[in-house]
Scaffold this motif. Structure first.
Motif, PDB file in Angstrom:
ATOM      1  N   ASN A   1      88.448  32.998  83.376  1.00  0.00           N
ATOM      2  CA  ASN A   1      87.857  32.151  82.333  1.00  0.00           C
ATOM      3  C   ASN A   1      86.535  31.556  82.811  1.00  0.00           C
ATOM      4  N   ALA A   2      85.831  32.306  83.657  1.00  0.00           N
ATOM      5  CA  ALA A   2      84.597  31.790  84.265  1.00  0.00           C
ATOM      6  C   ALA A   2      83.557  31.385  83.226  1.00  0.00           C
ATOM      7  N   GLU A   3      83.511  32.101  82.100  1.00  0.00           N
ATOM      8  CA  GLU A   3      82.483  31.792  81.099  1.00  0.00           C
ATOM      9  C   GLU A   3      82.753  30.485  80.360  1.00  0.00           C
ATOM     10  N   ASN A   4      83.961  29.930  80.533  1.00  0.00           N
ATOM     11  CA  ASN A   4      84.249  28.604  79.986  1.00  0.00           C
ATOM     12  C   ASN A   4      83.784  27.512  80.934  1.00  0.00           C
ATOM     13  N   LEU A   5      83.581  27.848  82.195  1.00  0.00           N
ATOM     14  CA  LEU A   5      83.312  26.828  83.210  1.00  0.00           C
ATOM     15  C   LEU A   5      81.815  26.555  83.327  1.00  0.00           C
ATOM     16  N   VAL A   6      81.249  26.111  82.229  1.00  0.00           N
ATOM     17  CA  VAL A   6      79.843  25.732  82.156  1.00  0.00           C
ATOM     18  C   VAL A   6      79.746  24.283  81.706  1.00  0.00           C
ATOM     19  N   ILE A   7      78.629  23.668  81.997  1.00  0.00           N
ATOM     20  CA  ILE A   7      78.408  22.284  81.564  1.00  0.00           C
ATOM     21  C   ILE A   7      77.936  22.297  80.120  1.00  0.00           C
ATOM     22  N   LYS A   8      78.745  21.738  79.246  1.00  0.00           N
ATOM     23  CA  LYS A   8      78.414  21.662  77.825  1.00  0.00           C
ATOM     24  C   LYS A   8      77.798  20.317  77.434  1.00  0.00           C
ATOM     25  N   LEU A   9      77.769  19.396  78.364  1.00  0.00           N
ATOM     26  CA  LEU A   9      77.204  18.067  78.113  1.00  0.00           C
ATOM     27  C   LEU A   9      75.749  18.191  77.684  1.00  0.00           C
ATOM     28  N   GLU A  10      75.397  17.520  76.570  1.00  0.00           N
ATOM     29  CA  GLU A  10      74.018  17.535  76.068  1.00  0.00           C
ATOM     30  C   GLU A  10      73.384  16.169  76.269  1.00  0.00           C
ATOM     31  N   PRO A  11      72.045  16.106  76.378  1.00  0.00           N
ATOM     32  CA  PRO A  11      71.379  14.815  76.551  1.00  0.00           C
ATOM     33  C   PRO A  11      71.810  13.821  75.480  1.00  0.00           C
TER      34      PRO A  11
ATOM     35  N   ASN B   1      67.856  20.428  89.084  1.00  0.00           N
ATOM     36  CA  ASN B   1      66.781  20.218  88.107  1.00  0.00           C
ATOM     37  C   ASN B   1      67.200  20.704  86.729  1.00  0.00           C
ATOM     38  N   ALA B   2      67.947  21.818  86.700  1.00  0.00           N
ATOM     39  CA  ALA B   2      68.403  22.354  85.415  1.00  0.00           C
ATOM     40  C   ALA B   2      69.398  21.406  84.749  1.00  0.00           C
ATOM     41  N   ILE B   3      70.296  20.817  85.532  1.00  0.00           N
ATOM     42  CA  ILE B   3      71.258  19.861  84.964  1.00  0.00           C
ATOM     43  C   ILE B   3      70.523  18.646  84.416  1.00  0.00           C
ATOM     44  N   LYS B   4      69.552  18.166  85.151  1.00  0.00           N
ATOM     45  CA  LYS B   4      68.772  17.018  84.678  1.00  0.00           C
ATOM     46  C   LYS B   4      68.047  17.355  83.383  1.00  0.00           C
ATOM     47  N   ARG B   5      67.476  18.534  83.314  1.00  0.00           N
ATOM     48  CA  ARG B   5      66.719  18.949  82.134  1.00  0.00           C
ATOM     49  C   ARG B   5      67.619  19.199  80.927  1.00  0.00           C
ATOM     50  N   ARG B   6      68.762  19.832  81.155  1.00  0.00           N
ATOM     51  CA  ARG B   6      69.610  20.275  80.053  1.00  0.00           C
ATOM     52  C   ARG B   6      70.680  19.272  79.638  1.00  0.00           C
ATOM     53  N   ALA B   7      71.095  18.379  80.560  1.00  0.00           N
ATOM     54  CA  ALA B   7      72.273  17.554  80.278  1.00  0.00           C
ATOM     55  C   ALA B   7      72.116  16.079  80.591  1.00  0.00           C
ATOM     56  N   LEU B   8      71.435  15.747  81.678  1.00  0.00           N
ATOM     57  CA  LEU B   8      71.421  14.361  82.161  1.00  0.00           C
ATOM     58  C   LEU B   8      69.998  13.933  82.515  1.00  0.00           C
ATOM     59  N   PRO B   9      69.157  13.704  81.515  1.00  0.00           N
ATOM     60  CA  PRO B   9      67.771  13.341  81.820  1.00  0.00           C
ATOM     61  C   PRO B   9      67.635  12.038  82.594  1.00  0.00           C
ATOM     62  N   GLN B  10      68.656  11.175  82.528  1.00  0.00           N
ATOM     63  CA  GLN B  10      68.604   9.898  83.235  1.00  0.00           C
ATOM     64  C   GLN B  10      69.023  10.001  84.694  1.00  0.00           C
ATOM     65  N   ALA B  11      69.471  11.175  85.128  1.00  0.00           N
ATOM     66  CA  ALA B  11      70.049  11.318  86.469  1.00  0.00           C
ATOM     67  C   ALA B  11      69.001  11.200  87.571  1.00  0.00           C
ATOM     68  N   GLU B  12      69.416  10.588  88.673  1.00  0.00           N
ATOM     69  CA  GLU B  12      68.656  10.630  89.918  1.00  0.00           C
ATOM     70  C   GLU B  12      69.084  11.877  90.682  1.00  0.00           C
ATOM     71  N   ILE B  13      68.162  12.459  91.437  1.00  0.00           N
ATOM     72  CA  ILE B  13      68.476  13.610  92.274  1.00  0.00           C
ATOM     73  C   ILE B  13      68.276  13.220  93.736  1.00  0.00           C
ATOM     74  N   LYS B  14      69.306  13.442  94.546  1.00  0.00           N
ATOM     75  CA  LYS B  14      69.229  13.196  95.984  1.00  0.00           C
ATOM     76  C   LYS B  14      69.470  14.516  96.709  1.00  0.00           C
ATOM     77  N   LEU B  15      68.417  15.040  97.322  1.00  0.00           N
ATOM     78  CA  LEU B  15      68.530  16.281  98.084  1.00  0.00           C
ATOM     79  C   LEU B  15      68.896  15.923  99.524  1.00  0.00           C
ATOM     80  N   LEU B  16      70.003  16.468 100.008  1.00  0.00           N
ATOM     81  CA  LEU B  16      70.502  16.147 101.344  1.00  0.00           C
ATOM     82  C   LEU B  16      70.108  17.259 102.310  1.00  0.00           C
TER      83      LEU B  16
END
Length: 305
Positions: A219-229, A253-268
């Motif tokens: 069911n891999a094609e179900n395991l996508v982020i459907k959350l919208e801004p 960056n794609a998650i921020k653009r497509r789903a969570l524009p308010q998100a902070e990104i921390k690269l470790l």
């Protein structure tokens, strides 16, 4: 009924003990760990594909010293129930919602790693009132948007979906050898893939078999982020290992653009797909600094109102 055992804590750590429990949900018992005493903000950790609670062990006591640590095995993984049928983000999000309502008792900061990021994103979409803060760690869910399946990948997925063939493939992968290869491909620091870690991941496979893992893959094609801004407007953090080769940092960056524009990104730096195990001190410090900042944000928001 809840069954309780205590995970091994040294004498100096008894102040922040972590207990193992089982609670019944819609699809049977789910295993979870919770720290005591409860204090601060509740943090609920959700593992990724093929993983289990123990993957969070390197950071749990560091978290428990400042806040209440919770983690659970998703249905089909670890030592939670193995319900019939294909796994889905909706089923798992409902499981986490049940857990928060029954055990946590109120909104929590939810942290999802890899496939667990898809789960907590679905929770934030469907039950935002339960989410005080949303943290995605090297989350999956963007691959089909950013990197559509190649013909070869499509053929492999179709083979896995074929009765008997898929089972044969799963039985080969679901061994200590297969577990070790999967972990080595995920870790930048290969020395962290110890025999103990491999044994921990292989334990549920030896006990229950690989069918639930296969059901998830099918069911891999179900395991996508459907959350919208706008569907979840609360605070969000995207934590990413800079050397992740399976899910590159560009996915943040794609998650921020497509789903969570308010998100902070921390690269470790200097870590791969599992930063909480590869660089646990830096991971915990970064996460807790953000969580502790939520209280100040809430105070300022209430004052403004």
């Amino acid at each position: 009924m809840t069954k309780t055992t205590t995970t091994g804590a040294t004498r100096s750590e008894l102040r922040y003990r972590v207990n193992q429990n089982y609670v019944t949900g819609s699809y049977g018992p789910m295993r979870y760990w919770a720290s005591e005493p409860r204090h601060g903000t509740p943090l609920v950790f959700v593992h990724g594909y093929g993983a289990l609670i123990e993957h969070w062990r390197p950071i749990m006591r560091r978290v428990a010293r400042e806040h209440t640590f919770f983690a659970l095995d998703l249905y089909g993984f670890g030592y939670s129930a193995r319900p019939a049928g294909l796994s889905s983000r909706e089923r798992w999000a409902a499981q986490v919602a049940t857990f928060i309502n029954k055990i946590v008792g109120g909104p929590a900061v939810v942290i999802g790693h890899s496939m667990g990021g898809v789960v907590v994103s679905e929770l934030a979409r469907s039950r935002p009132e339960l989410v005080r803060g949303l943290v995605l760690v090297n989350s999956s869910g963007m691959q089909l948007y950013e990197r559509p399946m190649s013909p070869a990948d499509r053929v492999l997925l179709n083979l896995i979906g074929t009765p008997l063939v898929g089972e044969a493939v799963a039985n080969v992968i679901a061994t200590e050898w297969g577990v070790r290869q999967a972990l080595l491909s995920a870790y930048h620091h290969k020395e962290r893939v110890t025999p103990e870690l491999v044994e921990t991941f292989a334990g549920p496979l030896e006990r229950f078999g690989s069918q639930s893992y296969l059901n998830t893959t099918r069911n891999a094609e179900n395991l996508v982020i459907k959350l919208e801004p706008g569907e979840y407007e609360g605070p969000a953090l995207l934590m990413w290992g800079s050397e992740d080769r399976s899910l590159p940092p560009t996915d943040a960056n794609a998650i921020k653009r497509r789903a969570l524009p308010q998100a902070e990104i921390k690269l470790l730096p200097d870590c791969g797909h599992c930063p909480f195990d590869e660089i646990p001190d830096l991971f915990a410090d970064t996460l807790l600094r953000w969580v502790n900042g939520l209280g100040e944000h809430e105070k300022s928001t209430n004052t403004a109102v």
